[in-house]
Design a protein around this motif. Structure first.
Motif, short mmCIF file in Angstrom:
data_model
loop_
_atom_site.label_atom_id
_atom_site.label_comp_id
_atom_site.label_asym_id
_atom_site.label_seq_id
_atom_site.Cartn_x
_atom_site.Cartn_y
_atom_site.Cartn_z
N ILE A 104 7.64 9.45 4.69
CA ILE A 104 6.58 9.79 3.73
C ILE A 104 5.30 9.11 4.18
O ILE A 104 5.31 8.03 4.78
N VAL A 105 4.16 9.77 3.88
CA VAL A 105 2.85 9.22 4.25
C VAL A 105 1.89 9.42 3.08
O VAL A 105 2.10 10.26 2.20
N PHE A 106 0.83 8.65 3.10
CA PHE A 106 -0.23 8.74 2.10
C PHE A 106 -1.47 9.29 2.79
O PHE A 106 -1.95 8.71 3.78
N ASP A 107 -1.97 10.42 2.27
CA ASP A 107 -3.08 11.13 2.92
C ASP A 107 -2.71 11.37 4.38
O ASP A 107 -1.59 11.78 4.67
N ALA A 108 -3.62 11.08 5.29
CA ALA A 108 -3.35 11.27 6.72
C ALA A 108 -2.86 9.97 7.33
O ALA A 108 -3.48 9.36 8.20
N GLU A 109 -1.71 9.50 6.81
CA GLU A 109 -1.05 8.28 7.28
C GLU A 109 -1.92 7.04 7.09
O GLU A 109 -1.96 6.15 7.95
N ALA A 110 -2.62 6.96 5.97
CA ALA A 110 -3.37 5.76 5.62
C ALA A 110 -2.46 4.77 4.92
O ALA A 110 -1.45 5.16 4.33
N GLY A 158 -2.89 1.45 -0.06
CA GLY A 158 -4.05 0.87 -0.72
C GLY A 158 -5.37 1.42 -0.25
O GLY A 158 -6.39 1.27 -0.94
N ALA A 159 -5.40 2.04 0.93
CA ALA A 159 -6.64 2.61 1.47
C ALA A 159 -6.69 4.12 1.31
O ALA A 159 -7.66 4.77 1.72
N SER A 160 -5.66 4.70 0.72
CA SER A 160 -5.59 6.15 0.56
C SER A 160 -6.29 6.58 -0.73
O SER A 160 -6.87 5.76 -1.44
N SER A 161 -6.20 7.85 -1.05
CA SER A 161 -6.79 8.36 -2.29
C SER A 161 -5.87 8.15 -3.49
O SER A 161 -6.13 8.67 -4.57
N CYS A 162 -4.81 7.36 -3.31
CA CYS A 162 -3.89 7.02 -4.40
C CYS A 162 -4.65 6.40 -5.56
O CYS A 162 -5.52 5.55 -5.37
#
Length: 912
Positions: free
Chosen positions: A181-187, A190-194
């Motif tokens: 699993i990844v957040f945005d484009a593998e950010a 804490g640095a993603s758009s979460c």
């Protein structure tokens, strides 16, 4: 809705019935049995990726995932056969071979579903499981630890993020053994758009996503559970506190509650530790002799006070207020209550001010958020409440959101809006900023700040000129159409485009789609109401709703989203200067006589002063004494220099609160009160739904429950208030308030009820105005309004337009959220949003310190490059005392709602 036909089939040899379309898993659960599962979670769309829930269907070649396979008439299903159990054990054994030990969900969280299933199936942990990799652990989020070592790729987090919250932050990357699993484009998370709502961690079955402990080192694994409510915005989410000892260690959403259906936002899930903050007031404080009162906030306010006893604090307060009353009359006194307090506390507070002190000078924060909305609603349709619950958006075809940054101010309500859009509804957003909700919208009416009336008059012009209005509804249920038609005739889309900057074609498209949709619903927020023309803004929007007949049915209506958790309830029980509980006019003799009989005292015949009128009167020396419970006007009022000067000039001020707030720094007496989870009481959400909040922990030190403090003060003022419990107070409210006459604690224990609920056998009312409006004629009144520019516009000296509001992680004046560790870590410092073109032009770098100055004050804070604002516009959140936005704002009032202009003022921005 038509009845869904039932079918029968064999489940483990037993003939059962299920609704057509149900899955085998759902049918089995309805019979009291639960098929093992990992990737499936009720409430999420099934994915069928783990196959642990596989069952045997007679005649089928392979096992079928019960979470995906629909029941069929006559089918034979085995959920416990040898083949099924053998397959489950094999799948779980493979997953456990890769599973870290110990799993964080077992040691820190609520438990690991994989390990529990392994125990149930007799599958032992594999001692030769691969070693966990530190490189797969991400601690960048302020609220969630990510450990991909424990991830089983069930996709529950992906579906929770997308299907429930509508955020689409989490996805998959890689193939085969490299899948993850990844957040945005593998950010990093804490640095993603979460947005840190925690829905993914709540859905995760293992330790891959685990909430960070926010209170000491306690875990969620032990302790008791207490059902209650979220203490923040007006959505009124139902929560369950997890309590260990006398500390809240976690919060989860209650899925059975119809308001939030288990959903929470970052504040509701992670903002609870403020109640345990070391800065809590625990003993009464008395201002030291000679301690100065000045308009400047003291750097060390605690040094101005000494500890006192409760007897001294209560006696000083009662004595000082009664002395002012005797010397200068009741009109020299005023009280501010709080929408953070319960219905019972707000009711007793206004009763004390009216009956014991003899004045109607009592108000609360509704004056600073939706006073103009209520004024317009009362004038046009006879009721200041919402017509439909916000969840009705799921039945709407067209959604119009005006002046509401819903994803940040009411995040859970926003999830329903986003879900409705995903299912086909059209969303139009009217807002000067490019807020997050615009990403989900088909239409963005991005008008110049303060030109709201022109936009709505343009929509009205198109609807009337093109004959799109509902003629039958207009003739039968409204009055004043002719005057409205004359007024808006001059607002052609082309003229409106010149005033507002919104293209004429977009105005036409919005008007046509709103009017033509079978069900259109309107939401608005303080972007409409907090103007000197706020009442006019709301009058025009209400007129659009009425002439299109978009009210009185499911999926339609008017919904001003309430800001604080009990702003609706505080108003309902009379915490406003012109009405008693139930919106009964204080100037009507027969109404006043009713309350004089009930309360046993003569009452003031004149409407009282509103929040800003009180402050202006205090500044002029006309108000000499105040009692403030839970409000923080030294941060929330506009033109703060004037408000702080007014507070400093009072002969006596008592503040009742849980922290030494900016307002408390001006007090003569400070009374330590209780936080939300430390007391029981009722609260009314934005839907008019009355719900019960329950005590979960004991208050610290000598802090006392607010209603008892009020009652003890009243006793010392010679006005006994003899109540044994909040339930007894609520019974008195219901007796005096026709809309709530059918409500009791016994009913509310079983779940919330929406008023009007006039009798014990009445079910409550979700949708209002189905047949008539509560006006003298039963018709809605169409009120024509003309566009007028804002009070203060940019000029050469002050070339920028300032807008203020909230951000996602903080709330109100920050008194609670800035003392919640995770929330303050997410947004710890003040900032001003500035367009990139303005930063370049003024040679200011992103993150640089800037000075923002208005005609009333100046502040210094960090510049933040933002595409949300256009060139010439800036935005500042109002939560930060070190850079209080309201030092800059205008204190000129709307003439009807008496609400200040928070949304438009002229400022200069300079590099420090």
């Amino acid at each position: 809705m038509p009845d869904i036909p039932e079918i029968s089939f064999l489940l483990d040899g037993k003939k059962v019935r299920a609704a057509q379309g149900d899955t085998i898993w759902e049918a089995a659960a309805a019979q009291g049995g639960e098929i093992p599962r990992l990737c499936y979670q009720p409430g999420l769309s099934p994915a069928g990726v783990c196959r642990v829930c596989a069952v045997e269907v007679a005649g089928a070649r392979v096992l079928a995932p019960s979470c995906c396979r629909a029941v069929e008439a006559g089918m034979e299903v085995s959920t416990k056969g040898a083949r099924v159990v053998r397959a489950q054990r094999a799948l779980v054994r493979m997953l456990m071979a890769d599973h870290p030990s110990p799993c964080a969900a077992e040691s820190e969280g609520p438990g690991c579903e994989l390990e529990a299933l392994a125990r149930d199936l007799g599958v032992a942990a594999n001692e030769s499981a691969r070693t966990a990799s530190a490189g797969m652990v991400d601690i960048s989020s302020s609220v969630i630890t990510v450990d991909l070592n424990a991830c089983i790729l069930c996709d529950r987090c992906i579906r929770a993020c997308a299907d429930v919250q509508g955020n689409h932050v989490i996805g998959r990357a890689g193939k085969g053994a490299a899948a993850r699993i990844v957040f945005d484009a593998e950010a990093p998370m804490g640095a993603s758009s979460c947005v840190s709502c925690g829905e993914c961690a709540a859905a995760c079955p293992t330790g891959a996503l685990v909430d960070k402990p926010l209170v000491e080192s306690e875990t969620k694994k032990s302790g008791r559970k207490v059902d209650s409510l979220c203490p923040y915005c007006g959505v009124g989410c139902a929560i369950t506190y997890q309590v260990k000892g006398n500390r809240i260690v976690a919060v989860e959403g209650r899925s059975e509650n119809t308001v939030n259906q288990g959903r929470l936002c970052v504040k509701g899930r992670y903002g609870y530790d403020y109640a345990h903050h070391e800065g809590r007031l625990t003993v009464p404080l008395i201002r030291k002799e000679g301690a100065p009162k000045t308009a400047a906030l003291p750097t060390n306010p605690l040094s101005l006070f000494r500890e006192g006893t409760w007897e001294e604090a209560l006696s000083r307060t009662a004595g000082a207020l009664v002395e002012i009353k005797n010397a200068h009359g009741s009109s020299a006194l005023a009280g501010f209550g709080s929408a953070k307090c319960s219905n019972e506390e707000c009711y007793l507070f206004q009763k004390l001010i009216r009956a014991a002190l003899g004045t109607n000078n009592v108000d609360h924060c509704t004056r600073l958020c939706h006073a103009s909305s209520v004024a317009a609603l009362m004038e046009t349709i006879g009721s200041g409440a919402v017509s439909n619950p916000f969840s009705d958006v799921m039945q709407a075809d067209f959604i119009f959101v005006a002046g509401s940054n819903t994803t940040e101010n009411h995040p859970v309500a926003a999830t329903f809006i986003k879900e409705a859009v995903e299912k086909g509804a059209t969303l139009a957003v009217a807002d000067p900023r490019r807020i997050d909700l615009v990403r989900h919208a088909s239409i963005h009416l991005r008008f110049r700040p303060g030109t709201d009336v022109a936009v709505f008059n343009g929509l009205l012009h198109v609807v009337i000129e093109e004959g799109l209005y509902d003629r039958e509804f207009v003739e039968r249920r409204t009055e004043g159409f002719g005057e409205l038609q004359k007024e808006v005739k001059a607002y052609s889309p082309e003229r409106v485009a010149r005033i507002t900057g919104v293209p004429a074609a977009l105005i036409r498209e919005t008007a046509r789609r709103y009017a033509a949709s079978e069900r259109s619903i309107c939401f608005w927020g303080m972007g409409l109401s907090q103007h000197t023309t706020g009442t006019d803004n709301c009058r025009a929007l209400i007129a659009l709703c009425l002439i299109c007949g978009q009210i009185g049915r499911p999926g339609t209506g008017l919904h001003p989203l309430r800001g604080q958790n009990n702003v609706q309830g505080a108003s309902d029980v009379g915490l406003i200067p012109m009405v008693y509980p139930g919106y009964q006019d204080v100037t009507r003799p027969e109404v006043r006589a009713k309350f004089e009989r009930a309360w046993g005292r003569p009452l003031d015949a004149a409407a009282g002063l509103t929040v800003m009128e009180v402050m202006h009167a205090a500044h002029a020396g006309e108000i000499r004494g105040m009692y403030i419970m839970g409000e923080n006007p030294a941060m929330s009022d506009p033109n703060l220099n004037l408000t702080r000067e007014a507070l400093a000039r009072l002969a006596h001020l008592t503040v009742q609160d849980i922290f030494l707030t900016e307002t408390a720094a001006f007090a003569d007496v400070i009374l330590p009160a209780t936080a939300f989870p430390e007391k029981t009481g009722t609260y009314t959400n934005t839907d008019r739904r009355v719900q019960l909040g329950r005590k979960a922990v004991e208050p610290p030190g000598q802090a006392r429950v607010d209603w008892r403090i009020i009652a003890e003060l009243a006793e010392r003022m010679g006005y006994p208030m003899d109540y044994a419990s909040p339930e007894e107070i609520f019974a008195e409210i219901a007796e005096l308030t026709p809309q709530m006459a059918g409500l009791t604690y016994a009913r509310l224990e079983k779940g919330g009820v929406s008023w009007p609920c006039p009798a014990l056998d009445h079910p409550g009312t979700a949708i209002l105005f189905e047949e008539r409006f509560p006006t003298p004629t039963g018709r809605g009144r169409l009120v024509p309004v003309a566009f007028a520019p804002p009070h203060e516009l940019p000029d050469r000296k002050y070339p920028f337009v300032l807008n203020t509001g909230r951000n996602l992680y903080h709330w109100h004046t920050g008194a609670m959220t800035r003392r919640a560790g995770a929330l303050d870590a997410a947004e710890p410092a003040a900032y001003v949003e500035i367009n990139e073109a303005d930063l370049r032009r003024k040679r200011i770098s992103d993150g640089a310190l800037v000075r923002v100055r208005s005609r009333r004050g100046e502040i210094e804070l960090a510049a933040r490059k933002s595409p949300r604002v256009r060139p010439g516009e800036v935005f500042i959140p109002f939560h930060y005392v070190e850079a209080a936005a309201n030092l800059l704002t205008v204190d000129v009032l709307d003439p009807w709602g008496k609400i200040p202009e928070f949304k438009v003022c002229a400022v200069q921005v300079e590099k420090v």
